[in-house]
Design a protein around this motif. Sequence first.
Motif, PDB file in Angstrom:
ATOM      1  N   LYS A 148    -103.660  -4.260 -34.602  1.00  0.00           N
ATOM      2  CA  LYS A 148    -102.320  -3.696 -34.460  1.00  0.00           C
ATOM      3  C   LYS A 148    -101.586  -4.376 -33.305  1.00  0.00           C
ATOM      4  N   PRO A 149    -100.254  -4.420 -33.369  1.00  0.00           N
ATOM      5  CA  PRO A 149     -99.486  -5.141 -32.353  1.00  0.00           C
ATOM      6  C   PRO A 149     -99.870  -4.825 -30.909  1.00  0.00           C
ATOM      7  N   ALA A 150     -99.940  -3.552 -30.562  1.00  0.00           N
ATOM      8  CA  ALA A 150    -100.261  -3.200 -29.173  1.00  0.00           C
ATOM      9  C   ALA A 150    -101.664  -3.668 -28.804  1.00  0.00           C
ATOM     10  N   ASP A 151    -102.601  -3.491 -29.735  1.00  0.00           N
ATOM     11  CA  ASP A 151    -103.979  -3.915 -29.512  1.00  0.00           C
ATOM     12  C   ASP A 151    -104.057  -5.437 -29.398  1.00  0.00           C
ATOM     13  N   THR A 152    -103.288  -6.131 -30.231  1.00  0.00           N
ATOM     14  CA  THR A 152    -103.266  -7.595 -30.211  1.00  0.00           C
ATOM     15  C   THR A 152    -102.832  -8.106 -28.844  1.00  0.00           C
ATOM     16  N   ASN A 153    -101.779  -7.512 -28.294  1.00  0.00           N
ATOM     17  CA  ASN A 153    -101.280  -7.956 -26.993  1.00  0.00           C
ATOM     18  C   ASN A 153    -102.302  -7.765 -25.888  1.00  0.00           C
ATOM     19  N   ILE A 159    -107.979 -12.564 -23.032  1.00  0.00           N
ATOM     20  CA  ILE A 159    -108.504 -13.914 -23.247  1.00  0.00           C
ATOM     21  C   ILE A 159    -107.693 -14.950 -22.474  1.00  0.00           C
ATOM     22  N   THR A 160    -106.362 -14.816 -22.490  1.00  0.00           N
ATOM     23  CA  THR A 160    -105.512 -15.883 -21.942  1.00  0.00           C
ATOM     24  C   THR A 160    -105.248 -15.786 -20.441  1.00  0.00           C
ATOM     25  N   GLU A 161    -105.244 -14.592 -19.876  1.00  0.00           N
ATOM     26  CA  GLU A 161    -104.893 -14.444 -18.456  1.00  0.00           C
ATOM     27  C   GLU A 161    -105.850 -15.185 -17.513  1.00  0.00           C
ATOM     28  N   PRO A 162    -107.174 -15.184 -17.792  1.00  0.00           N
ATOM     29  CA  PRO A 162    -108.073 -15.925 -16.888  1.00  0.00           C
ATOM     30  C   PRO A 162    -107.755 -17.421 -16.810  1.00  0.00           C
ATOM     31  N   GLN A 168    -102.643 -22.938 -21.664  1.00  0.00           N
ATOM     32  CA  GLN A 168    -103.809 -23.341 -20.870  1.00  0.00           C
ATOM     33  C   GLN A 168    -105.105 -22.908 -21.561  1.00  0.00           C
ATOM     34  N   THR A 169    -105.045 -21.764 -22.223  1.00  0.00           N
ATOM     35  CA  THR A 169    -106.209 -21.281 -22.968  1.00  0.00           C
ATOM     36  C   THR A 169    -106.531 -22.217 -24.122  1.00  0.00           C
ATOM     37  N   MET A 170    -105.496 -22.679 -24.842  1.00  0.00           N
ATOM     38  CA  MET A 170    -105.710 -23.604 -25.956  1.00  0.00           C
ATOM     39  C   MET A 170    -106.267 -24.935 -25.467  1.00  0.00           C
ATOM     40  N   GLU A 171    -105.862 -25.341 -24.267  1.00  0.00           N
ATOM     41  CA  GLU A 171    -106.426 -26.567 -23.675  1.00  0.00           C
ATOM     42  C   GLU A 171    -107.920 -26.401 -23.457  1.00  0.00           C
TER      43      GLU A 171
END
Length: 249
Positions: A148-153, A159-162, A168-171
């Motif tokens: 769900k949208p809220a859960d997805t965010n 995953i991405t904040e670290p 940067q995560t995709m890199e």
Amino acid sequence: MVKRAKVIRSTDETIIDFVQLIKTTNMNWFALLHWDAAGDVLMRKTQQQILSIYFYALFDWLLEYQKQRPAIDATTFAQGSAQSHALDFCDLHERTALELCSIFTTDEHMVMTYLRHHLVHGHVTAYFERELQTFEIQADRVVKGSSKPADTNVRRAEITEPFGGLHQTMEHFFKRFVQFPAMQWANLNRVSRPTVIDDLERCVVTNSTNYTPDTIEAIVMLGGFSHLPEPPRVSIEMMQKRRAARQAR
């Protein structure tokens, strides 16, 4: 609303569909990921984004293939026929795709799906009141789910904040991908060449085994997997270094 009639496809048509999708995936996406960017920042950025499309395509192929594979009765065609060889190509692709998809966790795949929707559809699904499709591997089977949208965010942020953000995560994901010692990168790329796939399609349609030399070579390579307990493993990065060393001689 007009109800569409279900199209019943023959075994040959089904096999050809899956073989052609292998060619499409490898021509459009894997070839770009495999290519050495040689320090080109823009190209490397593009490769990192394409990674999300490539993995989505792998999962999509796996879902449909694993759903339809049990219905393909191999006893209806002779061993060593064009149909059986084409099916061997598909089975190799299934094994390799499962291994590649296992590089990343379910939440990491969800992040790539999030980016893939943005790249392909021009919007980020989670901004709308729609669920985001997710994939999970359970006992060598691909299971489709949703977030769900809220859960997805929330999951995306974890995953991405670290790493400091989505790009940067995709890199980081791309570095893991090219360093992963996969089962026969070179062989999978060789057996899924357009000339080989097109020749296989021709032979399936004509019920012939009058293969070109390239296709014969690819089939011989497939046969080698049956008795090898663990095929040689190499990463894309290692292959690029070997190629650069050969070119420098």
